[in-house]
Design a protein around this motif. Structure first.
Motif, PDB file in Angstrom:
ATOM      1  N   ILE A   1     -37.002  29.811  65.480  1.00 34.21           N
ATOM      2  CA  ILE A   1     -37.275  28.875  66.410  1.00 34.21           C
ATOM      3  C   ILE A   1     -38.345  29.689  67.219  1.00 34.21           C
ATOM      4  N   PRO A   2     -39.816  29.307  67.117  1.00 38.94           N
ATOM      5  CA  PRO A   2     -40.795  29.958  67.704  1.00 38.94           C
ATOM      6  C   PRO A   2     -41.013  29.827  68.832  1.00 38.94           C
ATOM      7  N   HIS A   3     -40.674  28.468  69.360  1.00 39.99           N
ATOM      8  CA  HIS A   3     -40.898  27.976  70.747  1.00 39.99           C
ATOM      9  C   HIS A   3     -39.667  27.538  71.303  1.00 39.99           C
ATOM     10  N   PRO A   4     -38.718  28.326  71.626  1.00 35.57           N
ATOM     11  CA  PRO A   4     -37.132  27.716  71.848  1.00 35.57           C
ATOM     12  C   PRO A   4     -37.183  26.761  73.115  1.00 35.57           C
ATOM     13  N   VAL A   5     -37.954  26.969  74.108  1.00 35.20           N
ATOM     14  CA  VAL A   5     -38.138  26.097  75.416  1.00 35.20           C
ATOM     15  C   VAL A   5     -38.777  24.952  75.066  1.00 35.20           C
ATOM     16  N   LEU A   6     -39.892  24.722  74.236  1.00 34.96           N
ATOM     17  CA  LEU A   6     -40.373  23.467  73.799  1.00 34.96           C
ATOM     18  C   LEU A   6     -39.449  22.682  72.936  1.00 34.96           C
ATOM     19  N   SER A   7     -38.767  23.476  71.943  1.00 29.82           N
ATOM     20  CA  SER A   7     -37.886  22.707  71.032  1.00 29.82           C
ATOM     21  C   SER A   7     -36.551  22.225  71.743  1.00 29.82           C
TER      22      SER A   7
END
Length: 162
Positions: free
Chosen positions: A5-11
């Protein structure tokens, strides 16, 4: 974790937005999670190189020039659209410009400047040749636009970025 999950906040934000826009169910949760993960992986490959500023003092100068041009353009567009028939005829059209800029961050800033200016729209850009297609609401002369972009914006952006 960062690789999966490279961008957890975005995801997480995308999953929550998906659930807000749809009815909550296990299927929508799984579909939203799948879409959010694909979006996170896609965004990972879109990161441009970090900008390297060469001349910081040109940034406020560019800011004030752009602010003044946007104000002038707002007035001109208001005259053309609001005052309409009483104002002299205007001619809208496309202008093909040749840019010398090659630095991606500088090109992005130029795109923001030209798009934020009322009466102009960034239509197309060919990176290899530096050709920019711009739509102008009140087009008087293509040479004036070439001169305006080259001397007013592009020169300062080249000082700042390259």
């Amino acid at each position: 974790m960062s690789r999966a999950i490279p961008h957890p906040v975005l995801s997480l934000a995308l999953v929550l937005m998906w659930l807000v826009l749809t009815s909550f169910s296990l299927g929508n949760l799984l579909l939203g999670t799948f879409i959010a993960l694909i979006a996170g992986w896609s965004v990972e490959h879109l990161h441009p190189a970090k900008p390297k500023f060469r001349r910081w003092l040109a940034i406020p100068q560019l800011f004030f020039i752009v602010a003044l041009d946007i104000l002038r353009s707002n007035i001109a567009v208001a005259r053309v659209l609001i005052l309409g028939p009483t104002h002299p005829a205007y001619h809208s059209g496309f202008v093909e410009l040749t840019l010398q800029l090659r630095e991606p961050n500088a090109i992005a800033v130029l795109a923001i400047i030209l798009t934020a200016t009322p009466g102009t729209a960034w239509i197309e850009f060919e990176q290899e040749s530096g050709r920019l297609l711009l739509h102008v609401l009140d087009l008087r002369s293509e040479d004036d636009w070439q001169d305006l972009v080259r001397n007013r914006y592009e020169a300062l952006l080249m000082e700042i970025f390259e």
